[in-house]
Design a protein around this motif. Structure first.
Motif, short mmCIF file in Angstrom:
data_model
loop_
_atom_site.label_atom_id
_atom_site.label_comp_id
_atom_site.label_asym_id
_atom_site.label_seq_id
_atom_site.Cartn_x
_atom_site.Cartn_y
_atom_site.Cartn_z
N GLU A 1 31.47 -110.46 11.56
CA GLU A 1 30.41 -110.21 12.35
C GLU A 1 30.66 -108.77 12.98
O GLU A 1 29.80 -108.08 12.89
CB GLU A 1 30.10 -111.40 13.40
N SER A 2 31.72 -108.60 13.20
CA SER A 2 32.07 -107.26 14.10
C SER A 2 32.05 -106.23 12.79
O SER A 2 31.36 -105.21 13.02
CB SER A 2 33.37 -107.10 14.31
N GLU A 3 32.13 -106.30 11.42
CA GLU A 3 32.13 -105.47 10.28
C GLU A 3 30.41 -105.24 10.10
O GLU A 3 30.27 -104.14 10.01
CB GLU A 3 32.79 -106.12 9.22
N VAL A 4 29.51 -106.31 10.32
CA VAL A 4 28.35 -106.31 10.07
C VAL A 4 27.71 -105.41 11.18
O VAL A 4 26.77 -104.64 10.98
CB VAL A 4 27.60 -107.77 9.98
N LEU B 1 36.42 -99.47 6.11
CA LEU B 1 36.30 -100.43 7.27
C LEU B 1 36.43 -101.98 6.81
O LEU B 1 37.11 -102.71 7.70
CB LEU B 1 34.90 -100.18 8.09
N VAL B 2 36.01 -102.29 5.85
CA VAL B 2 35.79 -103.72 5.42
C VAL B 2 37.14 -104.11 5.04
O VAL B 2 37.55 -103.43 3.99
CB VAL B 2 34.83 -104.20 4.65
N LYS C 1 26.07 -101.90 10.44
CA LYS C 1 24.30 -101.56 11.11
C LYS C 1 24.46 -100.27 12.01
O LYS C 1 23.56 -99.45 11.81
CB LYS C 1 23.94 -102.87 11.84
N SER C 2 25.51 -100.09 12.48
CA SER C 2 25.54 -98.93 13.40
C SER C 2 25.54 -97.70 12.25
O SER C 2 24.98 -96.73 12.92
CB SER C 2 27.00 -98.92 14.28
#
Length: 124
Positions: A51-54, A42-43, A58-59
């Motif tokens: 922020e979207s990766e964070v 993903l990263v 989390k999800s």
């Protein structure tokens, strides 16, 4: 894993039960490793997290704990350190901190439940 159970009687005909576990090191399960690989894929920029990766990370951890998976945060950090593509320490630490935050938050809310007197196995 050691388990401690604390029962607090209330004035109502119910009891509040809080469950706690003693923290012990545990190896990562295959399901957790699969999700860590998913995070690695993903990263895009392994030197910093967007922020979207964070939010997506989390999800992923929320899904793991919701499905009953438990993990040792130190093992998560160690896995990312040894995975090979994470050269910068800060994102690895951030992911480990996110995993810790999500697991702690889940444990704080999941282990607090109300039992009726009939459900108590304490003999009273």
């Amino acid at each position: 894993m050691s388990k401690y159970l604390i029962v607090i009687k209330t004035i109502l005909p119910q009891k509040i039960v809080i469950e706690c576990w003693a923290k012990k090191s545990m190896p990562l399960t295959n399901n957790v490793i699969i999700k860590l690989n998913e995070i690695t894929t993903l990263v895009e920029d392994k030197s910093k997290l967007s922020e979207s990766e964070v939010e997506e990370i989390k999800s992923i951890f929320k899904e793991l704990v919701k499905n009953g998976e438990r993990y040792d945060v130190d093992e998560i950090e160690f896995w990312f350190e040894n995975e090979g593509s994470w050269k910068t320490r800060e994102p690895r630490i951030r992911i480990a901190n996110l995993s810790n935050y999500i697991q702690d938050k889940h444990q704080q809310t999941a282990h607090l439940r109300i039992m009726s007197d009939d459900d108590c196995s304490c003999g009273h």
